[in-house]
Structures are given as C-alpha cells and as structure tokens.
Write a protein that holds these residues in place. Structure first.
Motif, PDB file in Angstrom:
ATOM      1  N   PHE A 394       0.854  -1.188   0.000  1.00  0.00           N
ATOM      2  CA  PHE A 394       0.000   0.000   0.000  1.00  0.00           C
ATOM      3  C   PHE A 394       0.890   1.238   0.000  1.00  0.00           C
ATOM      4  O   PHE A 394       1.825   1.343   0.794  1.00  0.00           O
ATOM      5  N   ALA A 395       0.602   2.150  -0.904  1.00  0.00           N
ATOM      6  CA  ALA A 395       1.389   3.371  -1.034  1.00  0.00           C
ATOM      7  C   ALA A 395       0.487   4.579  -0.852  1.00  0.00           C
ATOM      8  O   ALA A 395      -0.558   4.697  -1.503  1.00  0.00           O
ATOM      9  N   GLY A 396       0.886   5.454   0.041  1.00  0.00           N
ATOM     10  CA  GLY A 396       0.206   6.735   0.199  1.00  0.00           C
ATOM     11  C   GLY A 396       1.037   7.810  -0.457  1.00  0.00           C
ATOM     12  O   GLY A 396       2.174   8.074  -0.046  1.00  0.00           O
ATOM     13  N   ARG A 397       0.514   8.408  -1.519  1.00  0.00           N
ATOM     14  CA  ARG A 397       1.209   9.479  -2.243  1.00  0.00           C
ATOM     15  C   ARG A 397       0.442  10.770  -1.997  1.00  0.00           C
ATOM     16  O   ARG A 397      -0.678  10.914  -2.492  1.00  0.00           O
ATOM     17  N   GLU A 398       1.038  11.675  -1.220  1.00  0.00           N
ATOM     18  CA  GLU A 398       0.304  12.855  -0.773  1.00  0.00           C
ATOM     19  C   GLU A 398      -0.960  12.371  -0.058  1.00  0.00           C
ATOM     20  O   GLU A 398      -0.892  11.758   0.977  1.00  0.00           O
ATOM     21  N   GLY A 399      -2.152  12.604  -0.636  1.00  0.00           N
ATOM     22  CA  GLY A 399      -3.381  12.145   0.003  1.00  0.00           C
ATOM     23  C   GLY A 399      -3.967  10.898  -0.628  1.00  0.00           C
ATOM     24  O   GLY A 399      -4.940  10.336  -0.116  1.00  0.00           O
ATOM     25  N   GLY A 400      -3.411  10.437  -1.760  1.00  0.00           N
ATOM     26  CA  GLY A 400      -3.961   9.286  -2.468  1.00  0.00           C
ATOM     27  C   GLY A 400      -3.445   7.970  -1.914  1.00  0.00           C
ATOM     28  O   GLY A 400      -2.297   7.859  -1.494  1.00  0.00           O
ATOM     29  N   LYS A 432     -11.051   6.985  -3.567  1.00  0.00           N
ATOM     30  CA  LYS A 432     -11.624   7.829  -4.605  1.00  0.00           C
ATOM     31  C   LYS A 432     -10.975   9.212  -4.504  1.00  0.00           C
ATOM     32  O   LYS A 432     -10.286   9.527  -3.538  1.00  0.00           O
ATOM     33  N   VAL A 433     -11.230  10.052  -5.505  1.00  0.00           N
ATOM     34  CA  VAL A 433     -10.612  11.368  -5.537  1.00  0.00           C
ATOM     35  C   VAL A 433     -10.975  12.166  -4.285  1.00  0.00           C
ATOM     36  O   VAL A 433     -10.119  12.818  -3.675  1.00  0.00           O
ATOM     37  N   GLU A 434     -12.243  12.087  -3.848  1.00  0.00           N
ATOM     38  CA  GLU A 434     -12.649  12.861  -2.675  1.00  0.00           C
ATOM     39  C   GLU A 434     -11.954  12.384  -1.407  1.00  0.00           C
ATOM     40  O   GLU A 434     -11.722  13.161  -0.484  1.00  0.00           O
ATOM     41  N   ASN A 435     -11.596  11.083  -1.350  1.00  0.00           N
ATOM     42  CA  ASN A 435     -10.853  10.570  -0.192  1.00  0.00           C
ATOM     43  C   ASN A 435      -9.464  11.179  -0.131  1.00  0.00           C
ATOM     44  O   ASN A 435      -8.967  11.511   0.950  1.00  0.00           O
ATOM     45  N   SER A 436      -8.833  11.337  -1.281  1.00  0.00           N
ATOM     46  CA  SER A 436      -7.455  11.813  -1.334  1.00  0.00           C
ATOM     47  C   SER A 436      -7.332  13.283  -0.950  1.00  0.00           C
ATOM     48  O   SER A 436      -6.221  13.766  -0.718  1.00  0.00           O
ATOM     49  N   GLU A 437      -8.446  13.978  -0.866  1.00  0.00           N
ATOM     50  CA  GLU A 437      -8.416  15.405  -0.539  1.00  0.00           C
ATOM     51  C   GLU A 437      -8.508  15.672   0.955  1.00  0.00           C
ATOM     52  O   GLU A 437      -8.578  16.819   1.387  1.00  0.00           O
ATOM     53  N   GLY A 439      -6.196  15.044   3.182  1.00  0.00           N
ATOM     54  CA  GLY A 439      -4.914  15.396   3.776  1.00  0.00           C
ATOM     55  C   GLY A 439      -3.839  14.398   3.415  1.00  0.00           C
ATOM     56  O   GLY A 439      -4.103  13.292   2.923  1.00  0.00           O
ATOM     57  N   ILE A 440      -2.586  14.775   3.663  1.00  0.00           N
ATOM     58  CA  ILE A 440      -1.431  13.935   3.351  1.00  0.00           C
ATOM     59  C   ILE A 440      -1.407  12.724   4.272  1.00  0.00           C
ATOM     60  O   ILE A 440      -1.545  12.839   5.492  1.00  0.00           O
ATOM     61  N   ILE A 441      -1.234  11.551   3.691  1.00  0.00           N
ATOM     62  CA  ILE A 441      -1.171  10.318   4.468  1.00  0.00           C
ATOM     63  C   ILE A 441       0.177  10.239   5.181  1.00  0.00           C
ATOM     64  O   ILE A 441       1.231  10.374   4.564  1.00  0.00           O
TER      65      ILE A 441
END
Length: 476
Positions: A394-400, A432-437, A439-441
């Motif tokens: 699992f990779a967290g890139r910024e908020g994604g 989803k896109v709204e999840n990634s917004e 904050g930074i993981i």
C-alpha cells in the motif's frame, strides 16, 4: 402432528426442545442450537437442565428479548439477521458476552478477508479528546487498535468499540508497539526512555533508559522507533547531541542485553533509525532512516544480526549507481515480513522497487512498472509512505492511497528485470478522488482484515475494509 411425525421422520423430539423466557418473551428452540455456543457459555449450562417435564416452567433470563432474538438467529444460521441493524455494536457485544457466545458474534461481524482493490472507508475513529493521533498500533490477529493522542492512549477492540483511555506520564506519545495483548511499549520524542504500559489496567509497568557510565553525554535519550521479537524489544534511541543506537531489551526483565549500530553525527549515514522491523524467518533486524532538505532526500537501509551485533548488509542513498537511480533516493522503506522482500518508493519519480532479502547485493532493486491504463498519472513521490500487508503493498502518495497486488498463478521463475509488474504485480487505487483530498497520508498499518490510515493534521484514524461484507452493522 409433530409427535406422530417424530417417530417416523428425523427431527427434534419434544425432549430435545427447550423453552426460554427472556425478559418476559417466550422463546422455543432446540438443545443443539443453544449448545452450539461455547461449552462453558451460559446457554450451554442452561441446556443441561432436565427437560423431561413438558409442562415445566421455561428458564427465565432477565435480559433484553429483542437482542436475544438476534443472537438466537445467529446461533441458528451463523449469520446476523437484518434486525441486527437496530442495535449498536456495543449492545450486541455486551449481550453476546453475557450469554458466552462472543466468538460467534465476532465471526459474524468481522469484515471479510482484506484486499485493497475492493476496500472502502467504513469509519473514522476519533478519540474523545485531543483527537489528532500521534501514533497508533494495530493487532494483526483481530483488527483491534490502540491510538496515542497527546499523552493518552485509547484502545478499541475487534468491534472498533472504545474499551479504555489511559493517561501516561508523558506529554506526548510518538511511538507505540503492542508487545502482548494488553501490554504496550511506548516512547516520546520529547521525553527520555522506553516505557511499558498495561493498557487494560492503566498501569506503568516499567522503563528502560540508555545510559553509558563512560560517556556522560548519553542522557535523556529519546525513542524514535520500536520493534519486537518473541523474547526481545528493539528500540532506537537518540540523544540531544545526535548520538544514537538501537538497544536490545529483554522482554521479561526489561534489562538491556546489547546495543546495535551506535552512531554519532548529523550526516544521513549516521541518523537514528526511524523504522525498525524484525524478521522471524532469519532473525535479522531491519532499520531505515530518511531525511529531506534543500538538496532532496537521503537515507539508509541497514540489516543487523542481533546475535552478533554485526551489520550484514546496508545501502545508502543518494549514492552512485542505479540503486539510487542517479539521485532518485527513497522517500520511504518497508519490509514484507512474510515474503522477505524489501520495498522502497522513490522520492522524485515515485517509482516502487523491490529487493529479495535472500539475494541482496550492490544493486538488488527491481523497479515495478505500472501497466494499468486506468490509473491516473502521479508526479513524484516526495510525501510518500508505504506499508506491506498480506502480500500487498500500500502506497500513500500525498493524500492518495493505492495498492500493488500480487497476481496469483504467476510462477516466481518468470521474474525478470523489467517484467516485474507486468507479470506479477498490478497497481490500483484504493480510494476515490474525494478521499485523497482529506490530507497527506502519514502512516498506514494493517491489522486483522482492516487497514488503518492516519493523515497530517487530521483528527482520528481511518478504517478501511473490503466492501463485499454481507451484513453491515453501523458504529453508533
């Protein structure tokens, strides 16, 4: 008619039936049903009462009949009826505990086997006070989680129900590791020592400090990372003047047995490890450190043999050669303990690379290629974290949040440089896109059939589960 048929056809005899009066409501079921719970459960005990008298008064139980109806249906079918949605998880758990059938409820309410490709966010756990988590640790077995927030630790059971909040003697807890079902090792970047707490009893069990009689500068050493084996706790300590090392602590006595990799200075090669992982297959301890500055990212990966205290392999980035992709050093490092594989995510390109820990050398990295045309483009990997769980990365890139899944049915013999992802791994988004917004993981950790995610300056811990659950009971 039932009595006549019972002589010629299989079915429960009247002596095999039992009547229960729960809270004034009459229930009739079979002995085999109520005996399907644990052998020492209340229902199993009641089933041993004589039932030869058909007119005997039913056993009276002074509990909620509506919840009992749900639990009786659970015993009959091994699944929860739709009426379970009327009750909170806590109400169901309390009643199941009273009747001694908690294991049945746990099996029915636990999420399905976790796969990142079909996971969804089910709830965000927010501690009652000071809700921004500073650290957390999840249990690999049942998916329970302990969350540190400030100087407090809140525990949540397999049902994600809050069970306790204890206050430690520290102002803030920045490292936490579950050593036993109720025992945690904790550390703080603002206070010295490794501390052991009994979470269920809220007791401070003991502490370990790094000292050196021959070096008076070694004092107030703070813990930055914790790992453990069946017999030892491994903790990286960092002094105010930047002297650091990894201490090996005996679990039973909390006495220091040895120290690994004592270093001094501010260079990237001498930083205190920010991550520690112990590999049960080989007994090797993996430590890594990453720092970023005006000239980009740098750091190291180091493997120690705790028995000899020697470094058995290491790499430093940025460095020369393709192992660092000419300056594209890693932003984060993780170990797949089950597969004995190292993973890193590159800080500039965002590429993911793996290295077989059984065949490490000067350049062990194989870079995974993204062959999924449905993936949106990502630029760089500076603010990136990775976590390995159940043969998935699992990779967290910024908020994604994304997952690299191993493709089943591909023989290891076909692994060749340049074909790794194409043949063995596939990349997909978890969110989803709204999840990634949101904050930074900052951290990802798996536990049970769940994935836990924390974000920068965000309250609470996100809980992700696979979405093909047949029954959803909301947390109220």
């Amino acid at each position: 008619m039932e009595d006549r048929n019972s002589e010629s056809a299989p079915g429960p005899h009247h002596n095999d039936r039992v009547k229960l009066n729960v809270g004034g409501k009459l229930f009739e079921t079979t002995l085999s049903t109520i005996r399907s719970g644990d052998s020492d459960s209340l229902l199993a005990v009641l089933s041993n009462r004589p039932t030869n008298e058909p007119d005997a008064d039913p056993v009276f139980i002074d509990r909620d009949p509506e919840i009992f109806s749900v639990l009786l249906s659970l015993l009959r079918s091994n699944s929860l009826p739709s009426t379970a949605r009327r009750f909170s998880k806590q109400e169901l758990a309390d009643e199941a505990l009273y009747y001694g059938i908690e294991s049945h409820l746990k099996a029915a309410m636990s999420p399905p086997p976790f796969t990142g490709i079909d996971a969804s966010l089910v709830v965000t756990i927010r501690p009652a006070s000071d809700g921004r988590p500073s650290a957390f640790t999840a249990a690999s077995g049942d998916g329970s989680v302990w969350i540190a927030h400030g100087g407090q630790i809140s525990s949540y059971d397999w049902n994600l129900v809050h069970t306790a909040t204890i206050r430690t003697h520290l102002d803030d807890v920045t490292s936490i590791r579950r050593l036993w079902p109720e025992i945690a090792a904790i550390g703080s970047e603002s206070a010295a020592g490794l501390h052991i707490y009994d979470i269920s009893g809220g007791r401070h069990v003991g502490s370990t400090h790094w000292t050196d009689p021959s070096d008076p500068r070694i004092y107030k050493a703070r813990v930055t990372a914790i790992a453990d084996s069946p017999s030892s706790v491994f903790a990286s300590f960092d002094c105010p003047h930047r002297e650091n090392c990894v201490l090996v602590v005996d679990k039973s006595t909390l006495q220091i047995t040895s120290q690994l990799g004592r270093l001094s200075g501010n260079s990237a090669k001498n930083m205190v490890p920010g991550k520690l992982t112990w590999l049960p297959e080989t007994g090797v301890l993996v430590g890594s450190a990453v720092t970023s500055g005006a000239f980009g990212y740098s750091g190291y990966i180091r493997l120690w043999d705790p028995r000899s205290g020697e470094v058995v392999w290491e790499t430093n980035e940025p460095g020369s050669g393709r192992s660092s992709r000419f300056g594209d050093s890693f932003a984060d490092v993780e170990v797949d303990v089950d597969e004995s594989i190292l993973f890193k995510i590159c800080s500039k390109s965002g590429d993911l690379a793996k290295a077989d820990m059984r065949h490490l050398g000067d350049d062990p990295w194989v870079y995974l290629k993204d062959k999924n045309p449905s993936m949106r483009n990502t630029t760089g990997g500076g603010s990136s974290v990775i976590h390995c769980y159940r043969k998935q990365v699992f990779a967290g890139r910024e908020g994604g949040l994304e997952v690299w899944s191993r493709v089943e049915g591909i023989e290891k013999g076909v692994e060749r440089e340049g074909e790794e992802c194409e043949g063995l791994y596939r990349r997909n988004f978890v969110d989803k896109v709204e999840n990634s917004e949101r904050g930074i993981i900052k951290k990802i950790e798996g536990g049970g059939d769940r994935l836990f995610v924390s974000r920068e300056d965000a309250e609470g811990i996100e809980v992700w589960e696979s979405s093909n659950s047949s029954v959803v009971v909301p947390v109220l």
